[in-house]
Design an enzyme around this catalytic site. Structure first.
Site, mmCIF file in Angstrom:
data_model
loop_
_atom_site.group_PDB
_atom_site.id
_atom_site.type_symbol
_atom_site.label_atom_id
_atom_site.label_comp_id
_atom_site.label_asym_id
_atom_site.label_seq_id
_atom_site.Cartn_x
_atom_site.Cartn_y
_atom_site.Cartn_z
ATOM 1 N N SER A 259 0.856 -1.174 0.000
ATOM 2 C CA SER A 259 0.000 0.000 0.000
ATOM 3 C C SER A 259 0.895 1.228 0.000
ATOM 4 O O SER A 259 2.081 1.145 0.307
ATOM 5 C CB SER A 259 -0.929 -0.010 1.218
ATOM 6 N N LYS A 260 0.268 2.368 -0.352
ATOM 7 C CA LYS A 260 1.056 3.603 -0.415
ATOM 8 C C LYS A 260 1.575 3.991 0.976
ATOM 9 O O LYS A 260 2.439 4.835 1.103
ATOM 10 C CB LYS A 260 0.210 4.725 -1.011
ATOM 11 N N ARG A 261 1.040 3.348 2.000
ATOM 12 C CA ARG A 261 1.527 3.644 3.361
ATOM 13 C C ARG A 261 2.775 2.845 3.719
ATOM 14 O O ARG A 261 3.407 3.100 4.727
ATOM 15 C CB ARG A 261 0.414 3.375 4.381
#
Ligand code: GLU
Length: 325
Positions: A259-261
């Site tokens: 994920s972009k996190r």
């Protein structure tokens, strides 16, 4: 902005695209997919467009657009058209007038209706779920009388949905082969514009790929189940349907979706760990089955080696020792 944004110059040859959502930094999975999209277009002598999918104004940031451009350039994934150089027409946030025009075309066909269902109603415990995790819409608001609509509209702005038929949509994916979906059973009437006025991804992506003359859509397998809905929209809007090829997803070493996190798989973090663009491209190409060893290489050098047949179909777990030093 008039309808001119709906008509880019027609193109004869292959046109691919990058379509990042600037809601965070790109991660290795996004870059893996961008590499394959670029190779697929370039091997056919085509061009690649960069379109910024910032429909969700609240979550989108200009700093992420710049970062995405910097990341793509760092890897040598140069695009031919669009992005910040291309100007505002390549940002979905500027294209509402064009989406509205297409929405009106669908309204004229009698295929659009207001939906007043709340999130809680949509996610009711007994609602069947489509393969992308969204609940299949029950059709509750499909046949509301005009009096009821009028009354409900006094207290709530509705979303707009597309009526879909009980029909199979089939296509041949350039990587996954024959795909068929029963629209009614697998997704139900889907949203074209949300109640907050934001146009839905499904409509915007079709609108833009058509307007920009995209002939080839290469993107992650997570969007495979959206493709039949999009093909259905292409047909209703009388647009030529592009080719589609989906890529396997990269997973974190523990098997989770990236994920972009996930900071440690952003390009920044990899640069900090001393990787060059060619190191990263070589490792991604190795995971894609295009190289036997993860050796440094440029995207251009990979063009003759690209072949969908070498690319795995199953999702790919990042080996612990490949990107983490
Ligand atoms: N904007 C989408 C994403 O970043 C990609 C959409 C597409 O390729 O159709 O996941």
């Amino acid at each position: 902005m008039g309808s001119v944004v709906g008509r880019f110059a027609p193109e004869q040859s292959t046109v691919g695209r990058f379509a990042p959502s600037p809601s965070g930094k790109l991660h290795l999975g996004n870059l893996f997919c961008s590499l394959l999209a670029w190779l697929s277009a370039k091997q056919q002598g085509g061009k690649v467009i960069l379109r910024i999918e910032d429909l969700d104004r609240e979550r989108s940031r200009m700093e992420y657009v710049r970062q995405a451009e910097e990341d793509l350039r760092f890897l040598g994934l140069f695009w031919d058209e669009g992005g910040t150089v291309g100007g505002q027409d390549y940002f979905q946030s500027n294209r509402d007038a064009y989406y509205e025009e297409l929405l009106n075309k669908l309204k004229k066909q009698g295929l659009v209706y207001p939906c007043f269902c709340t999130r809680a109603e949509l996610h009711a415990a007994n609602a069947p779920h489509a393969s992308d995790g969204d609940p299949v819409y029950s059709g509750k608001c499909r046949n509301l009388s005009s009096e009821t609509v009028k009354k409900l509209q006094e207290s709530r702005v509705p979303a707009l949905r597309l009526k879909i038929p009980a029909e199979m949509v089939s296509f041949t994916d350039g990587h996954y082969g024959e795909i068929s979906q029963n629209l009614e059973r697998d997704c139900g009437d889907f949203i074209l514009r949300r109640s907050d006025g934001i146009f839905a991804y499904q409509l915007a992506v079709v609108a833009d790929d058509a307007a920009m003359g995209v002939t080839q859509v290469v993107r992650g397998r997570d969007l495979l189940s959206s493709t039949p809905r999009q093909i259905y929209l292409y047909r209703l809007l009388d647009f030529p349907v592009p080719e589609f090829a989906h890529t396997p997803l990269l997973l974190a070493p523990d098997g989770r979706r990236l994920s972009k996190r996930d900071r440690d798989v952003s390009l920044d973090a990899l640069k900090e760990r001393g990787f060059s663009g060619e190191d990263i491209v070589g490792r991604l190409a190795f995971l894609a089955g295009l190289l036997d060893m993860p050796q440094p290489i440029t995207p251009t050098e990979l063009i003759p080696l690209f072949d969908w047949k070498k690319v795995p179909k199953e999702d790919i777990c990042l080996p612990q020792n490949l990107f983490f030093r």
